[in-house]
Motif scaffolding. Structure first.
Motif, short mmCIF file in Angstrom:
data_model
loop_
_atom_site.label_atom_id
_atom_site.label_comp_id
_atom_site.label_asym_id
_atom_site.label_seq_id
_atom_site.Cartn_x
_atom_site.Cartn_y
_atom_site.Cartn_z
N THR A 113 68.77 40.52 26.62
CA THR A 113 70.17 40.12 26.65
C THR A 113 70.38 38.95 27.59
OG1 THR A 113 70.71 41.68 28.42
CG2 THR A 113 70.96 42.46 26.14
N GLY A 114 71.49 38.29 27.41
CA GLY A 114 71.85 37.18 28.29
C GLY A 114 73.15 36.56 27.82
N GLN A 115 73.49 35.43 28.40
CA GLN A 115 74.70 34.75 27.98
C GLN A 115 74.57 33.26 28.21
OE1 GLN A 115 77.44 36.86 30.61
NE2 GLN A 115 77.81 34.95 31.75
N ALA A 116 75.33 32.51 27.43
CA ALA A 116 75.37 31.06 27.53
C ALA A 116 76.81 30.63 27.71
CB ALA A 116 74.78 30.43 26.28
N GLU A 117 77.04 29.72 28.65
CA GLU A 117 78.37 29.20 28.90
C GLU A 117 78.51 27.84 28.24
OE1 GLU A 117 80.73 30.85 30.36
OE2 GLU A 117 79.52 32.54 31.08
N ALA A 118 79.33 27.75 27.20
CA ALA A 118 79.51 26.50 26.46
C ALA A 118 80.73 25.77 27.00
CB ALA A 118 79.67 26.78 24.98
N SER A 119 80.49 24.60 27.57
CA SER A 119 81.57 23.80 28.15
C SER A 119 82.07 22.78 27.13
CB SER A 119 81.08 23.10 29.41
OG SER A 119 80.02 22.22 29.09
N ALA A 120 83.13 22.08 27.49
CA ALA A 120 83.69 21.05 26.61
C ALA A 120 82.66 19.95 26.38
CB ALA A 120 84.96 20.47 27.22
N PRO A 121 82.61 19.38 25.18
CA PRO A 121 81.62 18.35 24.89
C PRO A 121 81.93 17.05 25.61
CG PRO A 121 83.13 18.59 23.05
CD PRO A 121 83.46 19.70 24.02
N SER A 122 80.88 16.27 25.83
CA SER A 122 81.03 14.95 26.44
C SER A 122 81.61 13.97 25.41
CB SER A 122 79.68 14.44 26.93
OG SER A 122 78.76 14.37 25.85
N ASN A 123 81.92 12.77 25.86
CA ASN A 123 82.58 11.78 25.00
C ASN A 123 81.73 11.36 23.81
OD1 ASN A 123 84.82 11.78 26.66
ND2 ASN A 123 84.14 10.03 27.88
N THR A 124 80.42 11.46 23.92
CA THR A 124 79.56 11.03 22.83
C THR A 124 79.16 12.18 21.90
OG1 THR A 124 77.59 11.34 24.23
CG2 THR A 124 78.60 9.14 24.19
N ASN A 125 79.61 13.38 22.21
CA ASN A 125 79.29 14.56 21.41
C ASN A 125 80.51 14.95 20.59
OD1 ASN A 125 78.73 17.10 20.38
ND2 ASN A 125 78.36 18.07 22.36
N HIS A 126 80.50 14.58 19.31
CA HIS A 126 81.63 14.88 18.43
C HIS A 126 81.36 16.09 17.53
CE1 HIS A 126 83.54 11.18 19.68
NE2 HIS A 126 82.44 10.51 19.41
N GLY A 127 80.19 16.70 17.71
CA GLY A 127 79.85 17.86 16.90
C GLY A 127 79.14 17.48 15.62
N PRO A 128 78.82 18.47 14.80
CA PRO A 128 78.15 18.20 13.52
C PRO A 128 79.11 17.57 12.52
CG PRO A 128 78.71 20.51 13.69
CD PRO A 128 79.04 19.91 15.03
N VAL A 129 78.56 16.90 11.53
CA VAL A 129 79.37 16.30 10.47
C VAL A 129 79.73 17.37 9.44
CG1 VAL A 129 79.40 14.59 8.61
CG2 VAL A 129 78.38 14.01 10.83
N LYS A 130 80.98 17.36 9.02
CA LYS A 130 81.50 18.28 8.01
C LYS A 130 82.20 17.49 6.90
CE LYS A 130 80.63 21.95 10.66
NZ LYS A 130 79.62 22.98 10.29
N VAL A 131 82.46 18.17 5.78
CA VAL A 131 83.28 17.60 4.73
C VAL A 131 84.74 17.74 5.13
CG1 VAL A 131 83.97 17.80 2.30
CG2 VAL A 131 81.56 18.07 2.95
N THR A 132 85.53 16.70 4.91
CA THR A 132 86.94 16.73 5.29
C THR A 132 87.75 17.61 4.33
OG1 THR A 132 87.26 14.69 4.01
CG2 THR A 132 86.91 14.46 6.38
#
Length: 529
Positions: free
Chosen positions: A109-128
């Motif tokens: 077991t464990g945990q990960a803390e996900a913080s807000a993305p940086s300016n160059t990290n827009h996430g994965p590409v999706k269909v609009t």
């Protein structure tokens, strides 16, 4: 955990975080270093290295933020190392627990803390939401200007570095690339060899070093903001037959790719290049492969399949967007638009022939012909792909960008950068065909933005007639004349005030036409004030 033996794959803090465990001790770990939303979090575990861990060991982890549970598959990375990779879709605390048929790997077991993305990290590409365009997960439009470089990832480190240098600062934001090389490559293979024959491969034993090397290439594309459109099968390795294995082996290979790569936010899946030329697979096989990608990828990356002659039915639910090979579909915008209307999904003409100087008809477009295809595709509300097939010396050495990457020799690339700027200055998420059943050749957004491309025509003037939809009269527009080859924008002085001309058109009665240069490759942009 140590990254000594794969230093090329080290990711920066904030984009990548790890939690490491040694078997057989089972413990709850302290919170892992923070990582960004849409970054990559890796759990590293020690387990058995005897027998065949690829077959004998099942491993996954359930990640939850309290609102949803994401089950993520693990994989064996050799030397008793097991890994689970997760890309958090939301910020906050993600707790996890492993599940395995091996005691040492089960119940960690464990945990990960996900913080807000940086300016160059827009996430994965999706269909609009409109169904025809692309955007990053944070809503930033993704204006696809793609290129193809099949076996660049399997070349030497030096050549791969040269490829990344070429891509850096180029307009290309998506690269089509093969898992199995289709041209000469470094002497390292994806499966363990069992004999001396060309097809003596053990489909149940992957070569982790091969895939570590491949994922380092995917990571290098991520670092420069380029999407990795990963081609899973292709028909051009008849000697080794990696694409000709049976369904059981194919499923194992697909699951291994998903576990290793889907947490990289720049990954797209292309089931095959020229799928219909792989004679050992039926249409039912292709449906099964794509359905498996859809159902078992916890990160839901984009999915397509590329043809040579037989178009796949891209209406099927496991297809997110169409990837098409057609040398004539973007010779005008009307034909290109038809594909979009039929499938009601984003359409990328990933292969429209290539800029180059070889004798084969698919590899000798001029730079002007290459750029023209992109513009027609853009007016149609679709997207287009590029590559080059120039041979730099008389010896016949394969120096083409298409096969191995390296450097580019053609003239299209800077002009495609100009087009990309036009796209970025246009409406989001992209433009759509306007009054598409008639000889308009106009794309944009009704009442707001219009783009007319003339291709290899060379008019000396153009009537500024706008289709009636979205207009009532009194709207004002500015007009720019674009030279798409010389990469210039010339504003037309003043504004145009629209009034009804006839049943179908609005224009400015005081300024019904504008002068053009009489040159080829011109466009007109009309933007509401």
């Amino acid at each position: 955990m140590s990254f000594t033996r794969r230093a090329a794959f080290t990711l920066p803090v904030g984009l990548y975080a790890t939690a490491a465990f040694a078997a057989p001790k089972k413990t709850t770990t302290p919170a892992a270093p923070a990582l960004e939303r849409w970054g990559l979090y890796e759990i590293s575990l020690k387990g058995p290295d005897t027998g065949n861990p690829f077959l004998d060991v099942d491993l996954s982890a359930d990640f939850t933020d309290g609102a949803e549970v994401v089950r993520v598959p693990g994989f064996y990375d050799g030397d008793g190392d097991y890994r689970i990779r997760f890309s958090p879709p939301k910020t906050g605390t993600w707790r996890w627990v492993t599940k395995s048929n091996v005691t040492a790997l089960d119940g960690q077991t464990g945990q990960a803390e996900a913080s807000a993305p940086s300016n160059t990290n827009h996430g994965p590409v999706k269909v609009t939401l409109d169904g025809y365009h692309f955007a990053y997960a944070d809503g930033t439009p993704f204006r696809q200007i793609g290129t193809t470089c099949y076996a660049w990832a399997q070349q030497s480190d030096e050549r791969c570095a040269q490829t990344i240098k070429t891509l850096t600062g180029s307009p290309y934001n998506k690269l089509r690339m093969c898992v199995f090389p289709n041209v000469a490559a470094e002497p390292i293979h994806p499966f363990v060899q069992t004999g001396t024959g060309d097809r003596d491969w053990d489909g149940t034993r992957f070569n982790p070093a091969y895939f570590r090397r491949f994922e380092s290439r995917v990571k290098s594309l991520l670092d420069i903001g380029v999407e990795a459109d990963i081609i899973i099968f292709h028909p051009y390795d008849e000697k080794r037959g990696f694409s000709d294995q049976n369904r059981v082996h194919d499923e194992r290979y697909l699951r291994y790719l998903i576990a290793r790569l889907s947490a990289f936010r720049n990954v797209w899946w292309s089931a095959a290049n020229e799928y219909d030329d792989i004679k050992t697979k039926s249409m039912a096989d292709w449906d099964h492969i794509l359905e498996l990608l859809q159902s078992e990828d916890p990160h839901h990356r984009l999915r397509s399949i590329h043809n040579i002659k037989v178009l796949y039915d891209n209406n099927k639910p496991w297809i997110t967007h169409a990837s098409v090979q057609n040398g004539t579909a973007v010779l005008d915008d009307r034909t290109a638009e038809t594909y979009r209307s039929v499938w009601k999904k984003p359409v990328i003409f990933d292969e429209v022939c290539y800029e180059g100087d070889i004798a084969l008809r698919w590899g000798n477009l001029s730079g002007q012909e290459m750029v023209m295809r992109f513009w027609h595709g853009h007016i149609a509300g679709t997207y287009v792909g590029h590559s080059e097939t120039y041979t730099p010396d008389k010896s016949g050495a394969d120096g083409s960008w298409l096969g191995k990457g390296g450097t580019m020799l053609g003239t299209a690339t800077p002009r495609l950068a100009f087009l990309k700027k036009v796209m970025e200055d246009g409406p989001a998420p992209g433009i759509d065909p306007i009054d598409k059943w008639w000889e308009r050749h106009v794309g944009g957004k009704e009442g707001r933005y219009y783009l007319r491309y003339f291709g290899d025509q060379a008019p000396a003037e153009w009537a500024v007639d706008l289709p009636r939809n979205g207009l009532k009269g009194g709207e004002q527009f500015r007009v720019d004349v674009l030279d798409t080859w010389n990469m210039t924008v010339t504003p037309v002085e003043g504004v145009f005030t629209m009034a009804k001309k006839d049943n179908y058109n609005f224009h400015d009665p005081a300024r019904p036409t504008i002068k053009l240069s009489g040159n080829k490759w011109m466009a007109v942009r009309i933007t509401r004030v």
